[in-house]
Scaffold this motif. Structure first.
Motif, short mmCIF file in Angstrom:
data_model
loop_
_atom_site.label_atom_id
_atom_site.label_comp_id
_atom_site.label_asym_id
_atom_site.label_seq_id
_atom_site.Cartn_x
_atom_site.Cartn_y
_atom_site.Cartn_z
N UNK A 1 0.76 -1.44 -0.20
CA UNK A 1 0.05 0.08 -0.12
C UNK A 1 0.89 1.29 -0.14
N UNK A 2 1.93 1.33 0.75
CA UNK A 2 2.71 2.47 0.72
C UNK A 2 4.25 2.11 0.43
N UNK A 3 4.34 2.76 -0.59
CA UNK A 3 5.72 2.75 -1.25
C UNK A 3 6.45 3.94 -1.19
N UNK A 4 7.72 4.27 -1.12
CA UNK A 4 8.57 5.46 -1.08
C UNK A 4 8.63 6.24 -2.25
N UNK A 5 8.16 7.48 -2.22
CA UNK A 5 8.33 8.38 -3.22
C UNK A 5 9.62 8.84 -3.52
N UNK A 6 10.52 9.22 -2.48
CA UNK A 6 11.76 9.80 -2.20
C UNK A 6 12.66 8.66 -1.56
N UNK A 7 14.01 8.35 -2.06
CA UNK A 7 14.92 7.55 -1.30
C UNK A 7 15.55 8.37 -0.08
N UNK A 8 16.27 7.85 0.64
CA UNK A 8 16.98 8.67 1.79
C UNK A 8 17.93 9.70 1.31
N UNK A 9 18.64 9.51 0.08
CA UNK A 9 19.46 10.37 -0.42
C UNK A 9 18.61 11.68 -0.65
N UNK A 10 17.87 11.43 -1.46
CA UNK A 10 17.20 12.91 -2.07
C UNK A 10 16.26 13.32 -1.05
N UNK A 11 15.80 12.60 0.11
CA UNK A 11 15.00 13.17 1.04
C UNK A 11 16.14 14.18 1.73
N UNK A 12 17.30 13.59 2.15
CA UNK A 12 18.36 14.30 2.81
C UNK A 12 18.68 15.55 1.98
N UNK A 13 18.71 15.57 0.95
CA UNK A 13 19.09 16.72 -0.22
C UNK A 13 18.24 17.78 -0.20
N UNK A 14 16.74 17.35 0.06
CA UNK A 14 15.88 18.10 -0.11
C UNK A 14 15.62 18.97 1.21
N UNK A 15 15.46 18.10 2.19
CA UNK A 15 15.23 18.71 3.67
C UNK A 15 16.50 19.68 3.91
N UNK A 16 17.51 19.31 3.58
CA UNK A 16 18.79 20.28 3.82
C UNK A 16 18.89 21.50 2.98
N UNK A 17 18.12 21.51 1.68
CA UNK A 17 18.12 22.63 0.71
C UNK A 17 17.08 23.58 1.10
N UNK A 18 15.94 23.02 1.78
CA UNK A 18 14.87 24.01 2.10
C UNK A 18 14.52 23.77 3.61
N UNK A 19 13.94 24.92 4.19
CA UNK A 19 13.54 24.95 5.60
C UNK A 19 12.39 23.99 5.79
N UNK A 20 12.79 23.09 6.65
CA UNK A 20 11.76 22.07 7.22
C UNK A 20 10.87 22.32 8.11
N UNK A 21 11.32 23.58 8.68
CA UNK A 21 10.73 24.07 10.22
C UNK A 21 9.64 25.12 9.61
N UNK A 22 8.48 25.17 10.51
CA UNK A 22 7.64 26.25 10.17
C UNK A 22 7.93 27.28 11.30
N UNK A 23 7.87 28.56 10.91
CA UNK A 23 7.85 29.62 11.87
C UNK A 23 7.44 29.48 12.95
N UNK A 24 7.87 29.89 14.05
CA UNK A 24 6.95 29.81 15.47
C UNK A 24 6.22 30.61 15.34
N UNK A 25 6.12 31.93 14.70
CA UNK A 25 5.19 32.91 14.45
C UNK A 25 3.91 32.57 13.98
#
Length: 205
Positions: A32-56
């Motif tokens: 039912x559930x298959x990964x759309x992104x592998x570990x490498x691409x996931x790390x690349x994406x979350x390190x190149x974008x801000x994955x935290x929502x601003x506290x404001x």
């Protein structure tokens, strides 16, 4: 006669094997559930974008907040309009359906727990499944006189180049997997062994 019996046994075994393969093929179900992104691409994406929502944006009505704590902690106190989705049930059909609906509606969804670290694993699992509308709310929760206290948690940005680290690791892996041809002239290491000197015979009686 013996040869005929052996032939029959082989044919029966072959027929049973083919039947087993056919049954396995017919009863196979796609996960039912298959990964759309592998570990490498996931790390690349979350390190190149801000994955935290601003506290404001903690009171922003356009953001869907998901409390990943257990129901007991949730009932003690939670953010207004937050949905309780305990991390142990994050992969249930009901949870995934809700998350899919939020993604389809292009709604920014923020996971939070007692600390930001508590939301890391559920975030990474869901992100790899394709839920790229997810964020982590950097908040620390505590209680004072049975009232929920929220405090911004500052997440330090590591000064390391993670993408560079991944590339260096890949180069190292590729170099370690090089196959030396059998006819290659590899210099042999010669180990010299020192000969032990014979002791002089000691005088007897």
């Amino acid at each position: 006669m013996k040869e005929l019996e052996k032939t029959k046994q082989i044919s029966i075994a072959a027929t049973l094997f083919i039947l087993a393969v056919l049954i396995g093929f017919l009863t196979y179900k796609r996960p039912k559930n298959t990964y759309a992104f592998n570990t490498k691409s996931t790390l690349e994406k979350i390190t190149s974008t801000d994955y935290c929502l601003p506290y404001s944006l903690i009171e922003n009505e356009d953001v869907a907040f998901i409390d990943i704590r257990n129901s007991f902690e949730y009932n003690k106190g939670h953010l207004e309009n937050a949905i309780n989705m305990p991390s142990v049930d994050i992969m249930s059909e009901a949870s995934l359906k809700l998350l899919l609906d939020l993604k389809k509606s292009n709604t920014t969804t923020a996971l939070y727990g007692s600390t930001p670290e508590e939301a890391n694993i559920p975030f990474l699992i869901l992100y790899q499944l394709g839920f790229d509308n997810l964020k982590i709310l950097p908040v620390e929760l505590s209680y004072s006189q049975n009232k929920l206290i929220t405090k911004e948690s500052k997440i330090e940005n590591l000064p390391y180049d993670i993408n560079g680290f991944i590339m260096d690791s890949k180069k190292h892996l590729d170099s370690s997997n090089t196959i030396v041809p059998p006819n290659a002239n590899v210099p042999k290491k010669v180990i010299t062994v020192e000969k032990k000197k014979k002791r002089k015979a000691e005088g007897g009686c």
